[in-house]
Scaffold this active site. Structure first.
Site, PDB file in Angstrom:
ATOM      1  N   PRO A   9      35.366 -17.090   6.447  1.00 43.97           N
ATOM      2  CA  PRO A   9      34.379 -18.145   6.658  1.00 43.97           C
ATOM      3  C   PRO A   9      34.160 -19.058   5.453  1.00 43.97           C
ATOM      4  O   PRO A   9      34.059 -18.588   4.314  1.00 43.97           O
ATOM      5  CB  PRO A   9      33.080 -17.373   6.953  1.00 43.97           C
ATOM      6  CG  PRO A   9      33.543 -16.069   7.475  1.00 43.97           C
ATOM      7  CD  PRO A   9      34.862 -15.773   6.815  1.00 43.97           C
ATOM      8  N   ASN A  10      34.100 -20.333   5.757  1.00 39.10           N
ATOM      9  CA  ASN A  10      33.752 -21.399   4.810  1.00 39.10           C
ATOM     10  C   ASN A  10      34.843 -21.732   3.790  1.00 39.10           C
ATOM     11  O   ASN A  10      34.703 -22.681   3.024  1.00 39.10           O
ATOM     12  CB  ASN A  10      32.426 -21.090   4.087  1.00 39.10           C
ATOM     13  CG  ASN A  10      31.296 -20.939   5.082  1.00 39.10           C
ATOM     14  OD1 ASN A  10      31.083 -21.830   5.891  1.00 39.10           O
ATOM     15  ND2 ASN A  10      30.598 -19.819   5.057  1.00 39.10           N
ATOM     16  N   ARG A  17      33.085 -27.799  -1.132  1.00 40.04           N
ATOM     17  CA  ARG A  17      32.033 -26.780  -1.102  1.00 40.04           C
ATOM     18  C   ARG A  17      31.747 -26.261  -2.514  1.00 40.04           C
ATOM     19  O   ARG A  17      32.653 -25.745  -3.173  1.00 40.04           O
ATOM     20  CB  ARG A  17      32.553 -25.627  -0.233  1.00 40.04           C
ATOM     21  CG  ARG A  17      31.734 -24.396  -0.280  1.00 40.04           C
ATOM     22  CD  ARG A  17      32.498 -23.190   0.281  1.00 40.04           C
ATOM     23  NE  ARG A  17      31.625 -22.044   0.283  1.00 40.04           N
ATOM     24  CZ  ARG A  17      32.029 -20.794   0.378  1.00 40.04           C
ATOM     25  NH1 ARG A  17      33.306 -20.526   0.513  1.00 40.04           N
ATOM     26  NH2 ARG A  17      31.167 -19.817   0.361  1.00 40.04           N
ATOM     27  N   TYR A  22      33.782 -23.164  -6.930  1.00 36.36           N
ATOM     28  CA  TYR A  22      35.083 -22.959  -6.279  1.00 36.36           C
ATOM     29  C   TYR A  22      36.141 -24.003  -6.638  1.00 36.36           C
ATOM     30  O   TYR A  22      37.287 -23.877  -6.213  1.00 36.36           O
ATOM     31  CB  TYR A  22      34.894 -22.928  -4.752  1.00 36.36           C
ATOM     32  CG  TYR A  22      34.012 -21.793  -4.278  1.00 36.36           C
ATOM     33  CD1 TYR A  22      34.360 -20.459  -4.504  1.00 36.36           C
ATOM     34  CD2 TYR A  22      32.803 -22.047  -3.614  1.00 36.36           C
ATOM     35  CE1 TYR A  22      33.552 -19.416  -4.082  1.00 36.36           C
ATOM     36  CE2 TYR A  22      31.988 -21.012  -3.179  1.00 36.36           C
ATOM     37  CZ  TYR A  22      32.362 -19.703  -3.416  1.00 36.36           C
ATOM     38  OH  TYR A  22      31.568 -18.672  -3.001  1.00 36.36           O
ATOM     39  N   ASN A  73      40.946 -12.962   1.499  1.00 35.96           N
ATOM     40  CA  ASN A  73      39.666 -13.440   0.982  1.00 35.96           C
ATOM     41  C   ASN A  73      38.772 -13.602   2.206  1.00 35.96           C
ATOM     42  O   ASN A  73      38.858 -14.616   2.908  1.00 35.96           O
ATOM     43  CB  ASN A  73      39.818 -14.757   0.224  1.00 35.96           C
ATOM     44  CG  ASN A  73      38.496 -15.202  -0.383  1.00 35.96           C
ATOM     45  OD1 ASN A  73      37.434 -14.645  -0.069  1.00 35.96           O
ATOM     46  ND2 ASN A  73      38.549 -16.211  -1.238  1.00 35.96           N
ATOM     47  N   ALA A  76      32.156 -14.288   2.698  1.00 37.70           N
ATOM     48  CA  ALA A  76      30.940 -13.470   2.745  1.00 37.70           C
ATOM     49  C   ALA A  76      31.113 -12.210   3.578  1.00 37.70           C
ATOM     50  O   ALA A  76      30.409 -11.207   3.365  1.00 37.70           O
ATOM     51  CB  ALA A  76      29.783 -14.307   3.289  1.00 37.70           C
ATOM     52  N   GLU A  97      42.161  -7.384  -1.886  1.00 37.34           N
ATOM     53  CA  GLU A  97      40.938  -8.180  -1.712  1.00 37.34           C
ATOM     54  C   GLU A  97      40.916  -9.274  -2.782  1.00 37.34           C
ATOM     55  O   GLU A  97      41.046  -8.979  -3.972  1.00 37.34           O
ATOM     56  CB  GLU A  97      39.708  -7.283  -1.868  1.00 37.34           C
ATOM     57  CG  GLU A  97      38.406  -8.041  -1.743  1.00 37.34           C
ATOM     58  CD  GLU A  97      37.178  -7.179  -2.072  1.00 37.34           C
ATOM     59  OE1 GLU A  97      37.338  -6.048  -2.584  1.00 37.34           O
ATOM     60  OE2 GLU A  97      36.070  -7.673  -1.820  1.00 37.34           O
ATOM     61  N   HIS A  99      39.007 -12.813  -4.390  1.00 38.35           N
ATOM     62  CA  HIS A  99      37.887 -13.750  -4.490  1.00 38.35           C
ATOM     63  C   HIS A  99      38.202 -14.780  -5.563  1.00 38.35           C
ATOM     64  O   HIS A  99      38.688 -14.420  -6.645  1.00 38.35           O
ATOM     65  CB  HIS A  99      36.581 -13.039  -4.861  1.00 38.35           C
ATOM     66  CG  HIS A  99      36.139 -12.071  -3.814  1.00 38.35           C
ATOM     67  ND1 HIS A  99      35.607 -12.471  -2.613  1.00 38.35           N
ATOM     68  CD2 HIS A  99      36.194 -10.721  -3.781  1.00 38.35           C
ATOM     69  CE1 HIS A  99      35.340 -11.405  -1.883  1.00 38.35           C
ATOM     70  NE2 HIS A  99      35.690 -10.323  -2.562  1.00 38.35           N
ATOM     71  N   ARG A 106      27.264 -13.110  -9.801  1.00 35.52           N
ATOM     72  CA  ARG A 106      26.530 -14.036  -8.929  1.00 35.52           C
ATOM     73  C   ARG A 106      25.340 -13.301  -8.298  1.00 35.52           C
ATOM     74  O   ARG A 106      24.787 -12.398  -8.902  1.00 35.52           O
ATOM     75  CB  ARG A 106      27.500 -14.629  -7.894  1.00 35.52           C
ATOM     76  CG  ARG A 106      28.651 -15.409  -8.566  1.00 35.52           C
ATOM     77  CD  ARG A 106      29.578 -16.023  -7.545  1.00 35.52           C
ATOM     78  NE  ARG A 106      28.866 -16.965  -6.696  1.00 35.52           N
ATOM     79  CZ  ARG A 106      29.360 -17.438  -5.542  1.00 35.52           C
ATOM     80  NH1 ARG A 106      30.552 -17.063  -5.132  1.00 35.52           N
ATOM     81  NH2 ARG A 106      28.658 -18.287  -4.824  1.00 35.52           N
TER      82      ARG A 106
HETATM   83  C1  DQA Z   1      34.250 -15.734  -2.133  1.00 35.36           C
HETATM   84  C2  DQA Z   1      32.971 -15.055  -2.628  1.00 35.36           C
HETATM   85  C3  DQA Z   1      32.051 -14.739  -1.473  1.00 35.36           C
HETATM   86  O1  DQA Z   1      30.869 -14.119  -1.941  1.00 35.36           O
HETATM   87  C4  DQA Z   1      31.665 -16.012  -0.743  1.00 35.36           C
HETATM   88  O2  DQA Z   1      30.866 -15.718   0.364  1.00 35.36           O
HETATM   89  C5  DQA Z   1      32.844 -16.825  -0.371  1.00 35.36           C
HETATM   90  C6  DQA Z   1      33.940 -16.971  -1.323  1.00 35.36           C
HETATM   91  C7  DQA Z   1      35.159 -16.147  -3.292  1.00 35.36           C
HETATM   92  O3  DQA Z   1      36.323 -16.447  -3.031  1.00 35.36           O
HETATM   93  O4  DQA Z   1      34.732 -16.200  -4.442  1.00 35.36           O
HETATM   94  O5  DQA Z   1      32.866 -17.439   0.693  1.00 35.36           O
HETATM   95  O6  DQA Z   1      34.963 -14.820  -1.334  1.00 35.36           O
END
Ligand code: DQA
Length: 141
Positions: A9-10, A17, A22, A73, A76, A97, A99, A106
């Protein structure tokens, strides 16, 4: 190696964003950079992004025979999706995993990952290089 790259997501909004966290590159730009890196040129990739937990699960199930490694990735969902954790365990494809940000520095809720224990490694805080380091890790297992 066949590498499945899953973005949750996102992450489709990368580039616009929260750019202080990011960066300014879009997801497509980052994925193209990964695929064309020296390491990337040795592998076959499939890239998927979805804002829906069920889609991410279906993709991993559908690609479980093809994929020899997964970079995920989950955004959230990493912090609370036991369903995605179960999928990673069930399909038995080694997963890393990923990020972009350092989730340890954070908000409190980002410090917990339910994917950590089902993935063979977590790489975080390196921006787009988190994906590349994840790829290198997969190459060495
Ligand atoms: C993320 C970190 C997550 O906490 C966040 O919700 C994201 C991006 C990262 O790539 O740093 O959407 O996965």
């Amino acid at each position: 190696m066949n590498i499945l790259v899953i973005n949750g997501p996102n992450l489709n909004l990368l580039g616009t964003r929260e750019t202080k966290i990011y960066g300014h590159e879009s997801l497509d730009e980052i994925m193209t950079w990964l695929e064309n890196s020296i390491e990337g040129l040795n592998h076959n990739f499939k890239f998927y992004q979805s804002n829906s937990e069920g889609d991410l699960i279906n993709i991993m199930q559908d690609e479980r025979q093809w994929a020899k490694g997964i970079l995920i990735n989950a955004g959230a969902l990493s912090h609370y999706s036991y369903a995605i954790a179960d999928t990673i365990t069930s399909i038995k494809v080694p997963a890393i995993e990923i990020h972009l940000s350092n989730t340890d520095n954070r908000e409190e809720f980002r410090k917990k990952s339910v994917l950590k224990d089902v993935c063979i490694k977590t790489i975080k805080g390196l921006g787009k290089h988190s994906y590349l380091e994840g790829l290198k890790y997969l190459e060495n297992i």
